[in-house]
Scaffold this active site. Sequence first.
Site, PDB file in Angstrom:
ATOM      1  CE1 TYR A 108      -8.283  -2.055 -14.754  1.00  0.00           C
ATOM      2  CE2 TYR A 108      -6.012  -1.369 -14.332  1.00  0.00           C
ATOM      3  CZ  TYR A 108      -7.030  -2.298 -14.195  1.00  0.00           C
ATOM      4  OH  TYR A 108      -6.808  -3.466 -13.495  1.00  0.00           O
TER       5      TYR A 108
ATOM      6  CG  ASP B 127     -34.582  -2.670  13.466  1.00  0.00           C
ATOM      7  OD1 ASP B 127     -34.545  -2.555  12.229  1.00  0.00           O
ATOM      8  OD2 ASP B 127     -35.601  -3.029  14.093  1.00  0.00           O
TER       9      ASP B 127
ATOM     10  CG  HIS C 270      -3.932  -9.174  -3.453  1.00  0.00           C
ATOM     11  ND1 HIS C 270      -4.726 -10.232  -3.050  1.00  0.00           N
ATOM     12  CD2 HIS C 270      -4.617  -8.584  -4.472  1.00  0.00           C
ATOM     13  CE1 HIS C 270      -5.833 -10.262  -3.787  1.00  0.00           C
ATOM     14  NE2 HIS C 270      -5.785  -9.281  -4.660  1.00  0.00           N
TER      15      HIS C 270
ATOM     16  NE  ARG D 271      -8.860  -6.234 -11.604  1.00  0.00           N
ATOM     17  CZ  ARG D 271      -9.684  -5.189 -11.603  1.00  0.00           C
ATOM     18  NH1 ARG D 271      -9.320  -4.045 -12.163  1.00  0.00           N
ATOM     19  NH2 ARG D 271     -10.879  -5.280 -11.062  1.00  0.00           N
TER      20      ARG D 271
ATOM     21  CG  HIS E 150     -11.718  -1.173  -5.701  1.00  0.00           C
ATOM     22  ND1 HIS E 150     -11.008  -0.846  -4.562  1.00  0.00           N
ATOM     23  CD2 HIS E 150     -11.063  -2.217  -6.255  1.00  0.00           C
ATOM     24  CE1 HIS E 150      -9.974  -1.654  -4.444  1.00  0.00           C
ATOM     25  NE2 HIS E 150      -9.982  -2.492  -5.461  1.00  0.00           N
TER      26      HIS E 150
ATOM     27  CG  HIS F 158      -6.587  -7.154  -0.628  1.00  0.00           C
ATOM     28  ND1 HIS F 158      -7.534  -6.156  -0.599  1.00  0.00           N
ATOM     29  CD2 HIS F 158      -6.430  -7.458  -1.931  1.00  0.00           C
ATOM     30  CE1 HIS F 158      -7.909  -5.861  -1.829  1.00  0.00           C
ATOM     31  NE2 HIS F 158      -7.258  -6.646  -2.656  1.00  0.00           N
TER      32      HIS F 158
ATOM     33  CG  HIS G  55      -3.787  -2.495 -10.017  1.00  0.00           C
ATOM     34  ND1 HIS G  55      -3.197  -3.684 -10.374  1.00  0.00           N
ATOM     35  CD2 HIS G  55      -4.723  -2.250 -10.980  1.00  0.00           C
ATOM     36  CE1 HIS G  55      -3.751  -4.154 -11.480  1.00  0.00           C
ATOM     37  NE2 HIS G  55      -4.675  -3.280 -11.879  1.00  0.00           N
TER      38      HIS G  55
ATOM     39  CD  GLU H 257      -5.218  -8.219  -8.685  1.00  0.00           C
ATOM     40  OE1 GLU H 257      -6.174  -7.519  -9.057  1.00  0.00           O
ATOM     41  OE2 GLU H 257      -5.097  -8.679  -7.530  1.00  0.00           O
TER      42      GLU H 257
ATOM     43  CD  GLU I 268      -7.602 -10.959  -9.132  1.00  0.00           C
ATOM     44  OE1 GLU I 268      -7.120 -10.830  -8.000  1.00  0.00           O
ATOM     45  OE2 GLU I 268      -8.696 -10.453  -9.482  1.00  0.00           O
TER      46      GLU I 268
ATOM     47  CG  ASP J 237     -11.901  -8.315  -9.077  1.00  0.00           C
ATOM     48  OD1 ASP J 237     -11.955  -9.367  -8.418  1.00  0.00           O
ATOM     49  OD2 ASP J 237     -10.959  -7.502  -8.984  1.00  0.00           O
TER      50      ASP J 237
ATOM     51  CG  ASP K   6      -9.239 -11.518  -5.972  1.00  0.00           C
ATOM     52  OD1 ASP K   6     -10.096 -11.066  -6.750  1.00  0.00           O
ATOM     53  OD2 ASP K   6      -8.305 -10.822  -5.511  1.00  0.00           O
TER      54      ASP K   6
END
Length: 439
Positions: free
Chosen positions: A388, A40, A354, A406, A243, A361, A350, A384, A408, A260, A271
């Site tokens: 990887y 709940d 954006h 990365r 992510h 985004h 990627h 960015e 950014e 990030d 971001d």
Amino acid sequence: MRKPTFDMNIFAERRKKLGQQIPGSALVVASHPELIRNHDVHFPYRQDSNMFYLTGWEEPESILIVRPGQTPETVMFVRRRDRERETWDGFRYGPEGCEQEFKIDKCYPIDEFEKVAPQLLSAVDSIYYRQFKNKEVDEKMEHVLNTVKQMRGRTGYGLLSVHDADTLIGEMRLVKSEYELTQLREACEISAQAHLAAMRFTRPGVTERQVQGVLAHNFYMRDSAREGYGFIVASGNAATTLHYNFNDQVCKDGDLLLIDAGAEYNYYTGDITRTYPVNGKFTDEQGRVYEAVLKVQKAIVDFVKPGIVFKDLHDMGTSMLTDAMLELGLLSGRKDDLIQSLAQKKYYPHGIGHWLGLDVHDAGLYFKKGEPRPIEANMCFTIEPGLYIPADDTSAPQKYRGIGIRIEDNVRVTSNGVENMTTSVPKEISDIEKVVGKN
């Protein structure tokens, strides 16, 4: 709901501007539904960005209708006042308070929507509404549209045509006003200062979650209401997962840490991504990959100006990062052939960035009528690039395996160039090494 802290004239002006684009039609925007986290317990509520953009309204169970040129022109359906529920959940405005405080022409209880909305929509030619976003409101709208059709009798008209509201409003949101830029700059600065604090805190032996705690603490202490999206605090090989969000591992000596994270301020979000060594010193291999990504990032930031198209930035990132992969020995072959076969996506899966604003985004089209749109002044977006290299990638040179990087920043297009809104957090190797672990 809290008392409004925003100038309601801003939202009234946005509704007026929107109405000028849809004469003879009506717009219907619904709030986000509340969602159960477990048993709940609800997730903390955050209003639908389009509803907030047009009203400043933060309560759930609400629907806005805008009918340009008609009386009433703006109508909202909101929850009734309820003393018992307000004792548990907090103050509600109710229809009367919504009219008085939010510059809405007429308000009704939300339970009257299916009765009143057909009367409001029977005279319009079409409606703008985003389907499949709120199942409960979709069902209400189905009933309303069928009622309108019945009200028209044997006129020959069928159901009202439905256009996508999110595309319409997204185009309005893409070019930021001075008010929006003020909010976005603050979100970016809060985010930057939190990243800087995280750098100073980081050292071997701390956990990713402790670093996340430093970020969150700095967000809230600087008056951010919430994070703009889920924290990514990824050390070692976890940084090769775009992510990653477990954020529960120990940060080890010799590993890199990729963060990030962005703060949300008055609904606008920063971001930022930074990658740096846990022990404060890049190894030669880490530095080589890092400098390759940084070179790309800085070149693309410098290239931004009005008139170019966003696709050019994507293509530039792909081209330069493919060069880097060839130089590092991650790929071999003819560059154009590699790009044509999408081989570069193995290490750069990627895009270059954006739109940024109310959503991380953010809304707005990248292509119009099949063509990439030119960038205009006061559009805001991220840049960015990244590389990887998973630890289990046996085709990559051993010395680079397990490195994920990365970098950014958040930029605004100016009349002749670019404003980088996130320069407060370092990204040069020499500057980073002066900060990490120096709490």
